[in-house]
Scaffold this active site. Structure first.
Site, short mmCIF file in Angstrom:
data_model
loop_
_atom_site.label_atom_id
_atom_site.label_comp_id
_atom_site.label_asym_id
_atom_site.label_seq_id
_atom_site.Cartn_x
_atom_site.Cartn_y
_atom_site.Cartn_z
N CYS A 264 40.17 38.26 46.61
CA CYS A 264 40.97 37.05 46.41
C CYS A 264 41.03 36.28 47.72
O CYS A 264 41.31 36.86 48.78
CB CYS A 264 42.38 37.43 45.95
SG CYS A 264 43.47 36.01 45.87
N GLN B 115 40.74 48.23 28.60
CA GLN B 115 40.01 47.35 27.69
C GLN B 115 38.63 47.95 27.44
O GLN B 115 37.91 48.29 28.39
CB GLN B 115 39.86 45.96 28.30
CG GLN B 115 39.30 44.96 27.30
CD GLN B 115 39.00 43.62 27.93
OE1 GLN B 115 38.26 43.54 28.92
NE2 GLN B 115 39.56 42.57 27.38
N ALA C 265 44.17 30.02 58.89
CA ALA C 265 43.92 31.21 59.72
C ALA C 265 45.13 31.49 60.61
O ALA C 265 45.60 32.63 60.71
CB ALA C 265 42.67 31.01 60.57
N TYR D 163 31.04 38.48 24.62
CA TYR D 163 30.47 39.82 24.72
C TYR D 163 30.10 40.31 23.32
O TYR D 163 30.24 39.58 22.33
CB TYR D 163 31.44 40.75 25.46
CG TYR D 163 31.64 40.29 26.89
CD1 TYR D 163 30.58 40.35 27.80
CD2 TYR D 163 32.83 39.73 27.32
CE1 TYR D 163 30.72 39.89 29.10
CE2 TYR D 163 32.98 39.28 28.62
CZ TYR D 163 31.92 39.35 29.51
OH TYR D 163 32.05 38.88 30.79
N ARG E 95 44.59 36.17 37.45
CA ARG E 95 44.46 35.90 38.88
C ARG E 95 45.81 35.81 39.61
O ARG E 95 45.88 36.11 40.80
CB ARG E 95 43.63 34.63 39.07
CG ARG E 95 42.19 34.85 38.66
CD ARG E 95 41.46 33.55 38.49
NE ARG E 95 41.97 32.80 37.35
CZ ARG E 95 41.63 31.56 37.07
NH1 ARG E 95 40.80 30.92 37.87
NH2 ARG E 95 42.12 30.95 36.00
N CYS F 294 40.66 28.78 42.83
CA CYS F 294 39.35 28.47 43.43
C CYS F 294 38.22 29.27 42.78
O CYS F 294 37.06 28.87 42.84
CB CYS F 294 39.39 28.76 44.92
SG CYS F 294 39.69 30.50 45.30
N CYS G 248 37.35 35.99 43.45
CA CYS G 248 37.43 36.89 42.29
C CYS G 248 36.17 36.79 41.44
O CYS G 248 35.20 37.51 41.68
CB CYS G 248 38.70 36.60 41.50
SG CYS G 248 38.93 34.88 41.02
#
Ligand SMILES: Cc1cc2nc3c(=O)[nH]c(=O)nc-3n(C[C@H](O)[C@H](O)[C@H](O)COP(=O)(O)O)c2cc1C
Ligand code: SF4
Length: 643
Positions: free
Chosen positions: A359, A104, A391, A171, A317, A343, A347
């Site tokens: 991530c 891109q 965890a 942009y 994502r 979330c 990222c």
């Protein structure tokens, strides 16, 4: 045949063919590029992992065409021929995986993170990036037109299959298109024809330098979602012009910095949130159109194609969270896809803080080059993991992957620890997706998951583990504040309320304006309660990503929730509280419930028992120190690697 027959049908795009309808959208990941702008092994392995995972097309994000347009520091720099060799090597490394690989091309304009910003007009970006950009002169505009063409030519020489022009997201090109950023009175401002001139000129320059057989797609906004911005009607007009000019495909996205709908929406936004924009553009053209925006399951991707809303589905994502998404979908194992939870923390939040992208649910992002030769553990061991929160489950999964025999015990009847509760408030349900993924994956890997099982001396003796990982999480801490023990308010912790152990009354005080306090306020407000939040910190929900916080703050703007920050609590009263903000005292009364949602403290039950039994124990996640989900998962995986 795949259950997703539309998704896995090849597509002709200009002169190339993609093997399926999945496109990994451009993501400026902010790693894997050295100081000279050359890509290195870190980026190469990141892309190999995605190409191997079966995506049909993918894009390198944030290819800067000119030094003034470098959005973030660690992005590919395409403004001189020196960039070609390392790109060539990357293309060659990806080639075996039958994935159409593109770049891109972008110029950040006023949304660039440096002080040499340029733009059509000297108007600062509405949010995120500070500083007034310099207005481009007509000569500088021509220089940038040529810079796009030259950068495209370099990409072709490096062997890429196609390029995408970034004309979206606020942009530079989008700044020319949008009236709120473009106040020019020359040939590049004013009418639709003038505002699209820069884009059409650079498009022609690229075609002239790369040849008409080189596929050039464009990313445009269907909606800027900002006052006086670019909208769908003009996007449809532009789409027709671009098709006529020879565009290979159009990719329809939305939003700019500071817009009402975010380009990279969090878990609060609906799945497929921008598909309707692609659908509208598709009605105006016959070249392929890509849709994007929180498409995170093969079911939804298949539906978008099957219903003719778009020809391609872009995944951003979802492919960070699981590079194998396409391959798993194709072989009928969609349930095995590691889900993005929306979330935005690992990222885009990291990237906009100028850190390397990552991530939360997949600590392997950016570490593919370190993990690619990961082998089975030299000595398989009997491992006991205490605690089936994120965890513990992440550790158990990695340990099992490495060949250890793993038992996980949790005294609660369900997996997930406090994250299960965090998924209860409105809009937060996706947090549980990662728990369900882990639990199902542990089953597939024959991990012995024992819920409702406290660890006792007898159990340790029976299991005889060689190593133990303690992942017993954390619990809320109670504050030391005058009147806290004497108040007649019904006092509970956020855990007790979400767990249903304590039913809050009609008027609730919440102590704590972090993530837990705010999502609880939303939860209670939706259940008809009136809520006052007292935040002793200067900012609300600092541990959330700014994108996630944006939606949550919008939800709390109704009249059921009142927020106070920078609060010094003087004392709790029998039915209320006395506090000060910047020295100004306030007394609020008439409450029935006080919920504590502030600090957390580590829980380390079973540690002694294990140590007494002579089992080496390592603490992970909140049991080590209460921190974030991201650290819990990555620490779990790392601990399992060192067993
Ligand atoms: C870390 C990150 C960087 C991104 N950088 C770019 C970019 O350089 N160019 C672009 O067009 N979109 C960029 N995006 C937006 C994505 O391409 C995509 O449009 C967005 O994430 C929504 O799609 P998703 O819900 O599938 O992630 C970025 C997104 C993320 C998460
Ligand atoms: S950090 Fe969060 S939003 Fe970003 S890809 Fe991972 S799970 Fe999805």
């Amino acid at each position: 045949m795949s259950a997703y027959s539309h998704l896995f049908t090849p597509l002709r795009i200009g002169t190339m063919t993609a093997k399926n309808r999945l496109l990994m959208s451009a993501m400026s990941i902010n790693f894997g590029v050295d100081a000279a702008g050359r890509v290195n092994d870190q980026l190469v392995e990141y892309f190999i992992a995605r190409a191997r995972g079966g995506v049909g097309m993918m894009l390198v994000g944030g290819g800067a065409v000119h030094p003034t347009g470098l959005e973030l520091p660690d992005l590919p720099k395409l403004w001189d021929d020196g960039c070609i060799p390392s790109l060539q090597a990357m293309v060659a490394a990806v080639r075996p995986y039958d994935c159409r690989f593109g770049v891109q091309l972008m110029h950040g304009g006023r949304q660039s993170y440096h002080d040499q910003k340029v733009a059509p007009s000297p108007i600062p970006a509405p949010a995120v990036v500070k500083g007034v950009p310099r207005e481009l002169t007509p000569e500088q505009i021509q220089e940038l037109v040529a810079a796009f063409g030259d950068a495209a030519r370099r990409c072709r020489e490096a062997g890429f299959d196609f390029i995408e022009i970034h004309a979206a997201h606020g942009y530079l090109i989008n700044q020319f298109l949008a009236p709120n950023a473009n106040r020019r009175t020359d040939a590049y401002g004013g009418s639709f024809e003038n505002r699209t001139r820069f884009l059409m000129e650079l498009f022609r320059d690229i075609r002239g330098k790369c040849g008409e057989d080189f596929p050039v797609g464009l990313r445009i906004n269907g909606e800027d979602y900002i006052d006086n911005g670019w909208g769908l009607e003009e996007a449809c007009r532009l789409a027709v012009l671009l098709e006529r000019a020879g565009a290979a495909y159009l990719h329809v996205s939305a939003g700019v910095y500071g817009s009402r709908q975010l380009t990279i929406p969090s878990m609060y936004a609906p799945h497929g949130c921008f598909v309707h924009l692609a659908e509208a553009v598709k009605r105006c053209v016959s070249i392929p159109v890509a849709a994007v925006g929180r498409i995170k399951t093969p079911e939804l991707a298949e539906e978008v194609i099957r219903e003719g809303k778009a020809d391609l589905v872009a995944l951003g994502r979802a492919l960070l969270a699981d590079p194998e998404f396409p391959a798993k979908a194709r072989r009928g194992a969609a349930a095995e896809i590691r889900p993005c939870i929306g979330c935005c923390l690992g990222c885009i939040h990291a990237v906009l803080a100028l850190e390397p992208g990552g991530c939360v649910v997949n600590p392997g992002v950016g570490r593919e080059y370190l993990l690619k030769d990961e082998a089975a553990a030299p000595v398989p061991r009997k491992v006991l993991v205490v605690g089936a929160g994120p965890a513990g489950m992440a550790a158990a999964r990695t340990a099992a992957l490495r060949g250890h025999r793993v038992t996980v015990c949790d005294r609660r009847p369900h997996s997930g620890g406090l994250l299960r509760l965090a998924a209860i408030p409105p809009g937060r349900g996706e947090l549980a997706d990662i728990l369900d993924f882990f639990e199902a994956d542990l089953g597939r890997r024959q991990v012995d998951l024992r819920l409702g099982t406290p660890v006792t001396g007898e159990l340790i003796a029976a299991l005889a583990p060689e190593r133990a990982l303690l992942a017993t999480g954390s619990l809320p801490e109670l504050p030391v504040i005058k009147g806290f023990s004497q108040t007649r308010l019904n006092v509970a912790t956020v855990v007790e309320v979400l767990d249903g152990e304590v039913a809050p009354g009609e008027r609730v005080l919440i102590l704590g304006g972090g993530q837990a306090g705010l999502v609880l306020a939303d939860h209670l407000a939706c259940a008809g309660r009136r809520v006052v939040v007292l935040n002793r910190r200067r900012h609300f929900a600092e541990e959330l990503s700014s994108n996630d916080r944006f939606y949550l703050r919008e939800r709390l703007k109704g009249d059921r929730v009142t927020l106070h920050k920078g609060v010094a609590v003087r004392e709790f009263l029998p039915r209320g509280v006395r506090f000060a903000v910047d020295g100004v005292e306030t007394t609020l009364e008439g409450f029935d419930t006080l919920v504590v949602a502030e600090g957390m403290q580590a829980v380390r039950e079973a540690r002694r028992l294990l140590e007494t039994a002579g089992v080496p124990v390592e603490l992970i996640g909140d049991a080590r120190e209460p921190r974030s989900l991201m650290l819990a998962i990555s620490e779990g995986e790392e601990a399992a690697r060192s067993l």
